[in-house]
Design an enzyme around this catalytic site. Structure first.
Site, short mmCIF file in Angstrom:
data_model
loop_
_atom_site.label_atom_id
_atom_site.label_comp_id
_atom_site.label_asym_id
_atom_site.label_seq_id
_atom_site.Cartn_x
_atom_site.Cartn_y
_atom_site.Cartn_z
N CYS A 1 1.11 -1.05 0.12
CA CYS A 1 0.32 -0.29 -0.17
C CYS A 1 0.60 1.68 0.20
O CYS A 1 2.22 1.53 -0.17
CB CYS A 1 -1.00 -0.06 1.05
SG CYS A 1 0.00 0.34 2.66
N ASP B 1 -8.65 3.69 1.51
CA ASP B 1 -7.36 4.26 1.79
C ASP B 1 -8.38 4.89 3.32
O ASP B 1 -9.27 6.01 3.55
CB ASP B 1 -6.38 4.99 1.48
CG ASP B 1 -5.53 6.06 2.27
OD1 ASP B 1 -5.42 5.43 4.21
OD2 ASP B 1 -4.75 6.69 1.53
N CYS C 1 -1.24 0.79 7.45
CA CYS C 1 -3.22 0.32 7.63
C CYS C 1 -3.19 -0.87 7.17
O CYS C 1 -4.35 -2.08 7.51
CB CYS C 1 -3.75 2.06 6.81
SG CYS C 1 -3.80 3.29 8.10
N ARG C 2 -3.39 -0.49 5.69
CA ARG C 2 -4.51 -2.02 4.83
C ARG C 2 -3.13 -2.38 4.10
O ARG C 2 -3.45 -3.67 5.04
CB ARG C 2 -4.48 -1.47 3.60
CG ARG C 2 -5.59 -0.26 3.20
CD ARG C 2 -5.22 0.88 1.87
NE ARG C 2 -4.98 1.59 1.67
CZ ARG C 2 -4.95 1.91 0.64
NH1 ARG C 2 -5.64 1.98 0.17
NH2 ARG C 2 -3.29 2.80 0.45
N SER C 3 -2.04 -2.57 4.28
CA SER C 3 -1.05 -3.78 3.32
C SER C 3 -0.66 -4.52 5.00
O SER C 3 -0.56 -5.67 4.90
CB SER C 3 0.51 -3.55 2.49
OG SER C 3 1.04 -2.52 3.90
N ASN D 1 2.43 1.19 4.50
CA ASN D 1 2.60 0.36 5.30
C ASN D 1 2.28 0.28 6.59
O ASN D 1 2.96 -0.56 7.04
CB ASN D 1 3.87 -0.52 4.33
CG ASN D 1 4.04 -1.76 4.81
OD1 ASN D 1 5.65 -1.50 5.75
ND2 ASN D 1 3.66 -2.48 4.88
P1 4NP Z 1 -2.05 2.98 3.83
O1 4NP Z 1 -2.84 4.20 4.11
O2 4NP Z 1 -1.39 3.29 2.99
O3 4NP Z 1 -3.01 1.81 3.85
O4 4NP Z 1 -1.14 2.49 5.63
C1 4NP Z 1 -1.87 5.45 4.60
C2 4NP Z 1 -1.19 5.78 5.59
C3 4NP Z 1 0.04 6.83 5.88
C4 4NP Z 1 -0.78 7.82 5.28
C5 4NP Z 1 -1.30 7.85 4.51
C6 4NP Z 1 -1.86 6.50 3.61
N1 4NP Z 1 -0.11 8.84 4.90
O5 4NP Z 1 -0.23 10.37 4.58
O6 4NP Z 1 0.75 9.44 6.70
#
Ligand code: 4NP
Length: 144
Positions: free
Chosen positions: A3, A119, A8-10, A6
Site C-alpha cells: 500500500c 485508504d 494501515c492496509r497492507s 505500510n
Molecule cells: P496505508 O494508509 O497506505 O494503507 O498504510 C496510509 C498511511 C499513511 C498515509 C496515507 C495512507 N499518510 O499520508 O501518512
C-alpha cells in the site's frame, strides 16, 4: 502486500494472509511494504492493530518498510491495494516478468473491475470494511 504507507492496509493484508496460510498448513512467505517511506520502522496504525485483534490476528510484530526493486525477485506475486500503488510499483519494474507479478488485490474477488481497497487513514470507521475486503480476497488466494 503493498500500500502507500505500510501502516494501515497492507499490514492487515499480511496479517490476514499469514493467518490463513498457517490455518491451511501452507509454506508461503508473506510480507508487506509501502510505496512511500514516511512511516518506515513504525508499528501498524493502532486502528489496524485493533481491527486485526478482534479476529485474533496479531500484527504488532510488523514494522513498516518501503517497497524495493529486490522484492520483484524475492516474491512470486505482488498484490497492491489501489490503482496508485499499482502505478507506483509498476514504475519500478524492470521487465515484463516483474510487471506480470503485480495485481490489484481486489481482482481476486472482483476480476476485471479495477477496484481499489479504500485508504482508511482518514476514516476511523473504514478499517472493518477494509478487513472484510482483504479477508475475502485472501480467502480466494488460498482457495481460488
Ligand atoms: P496505508 O494508509 O497506505 O494503507 O498504510 C496510509 C498511511 C499513511 C498515509 C496515507 C495512507 N499518510 O499520508 O501518512
Amino acid at each position: 502486500m503493498v500500500c502507500l504507507g505500510n501502516i494501515c492496509r497492507s499490514p492487515l493484508a499480511e496479517g490476514i494472509l499469514k493467518h490463513k496460510v498457517e490455518q491451511h498448513g501452507l509454506d508461503w512467505h508473506v510480507d508487506s511494504a509501502g510505496t512511500g517511506n514516511w512511516h518506515v520502522g513504525e508499528l501498524p496504525d493502532h486502528r489496524s492493530i485493533a481491527t486485526a485483534r478482534q479476529y485474533d490476528i496479531d500484527i504488532t510484530y510488523q514494522r513498516a518498510r518501503q517497497f524495493r526493486v529486490a522484492d520483484f525477485e524475492h516474491f512470486d506475486r505482488i498484490f497492491v491495494m489501489d490503482t496508485q500503488n499499482y502505478r507506483d510499483v509498476l514504475r519500478l519494474a524492470q521487465n515484463d516478468a516483474q510487471r506480470e507479478k503485480v495485481k490489484l488485490i481486489l481482482d481476486l474477488t472482483h476480476p476485471g473491475e479495477n477496484r481499489s481497497v479504500p485508504d482508511p487513514y482518514w476514516d476511523d470507521d473504514g478499517f472493518e470494511h477494509v478487513f472484510q475486503l482483504l479477508d475475502a480476497a485472501c480467502g480466494k488466494l488460498i482457495q481460488p
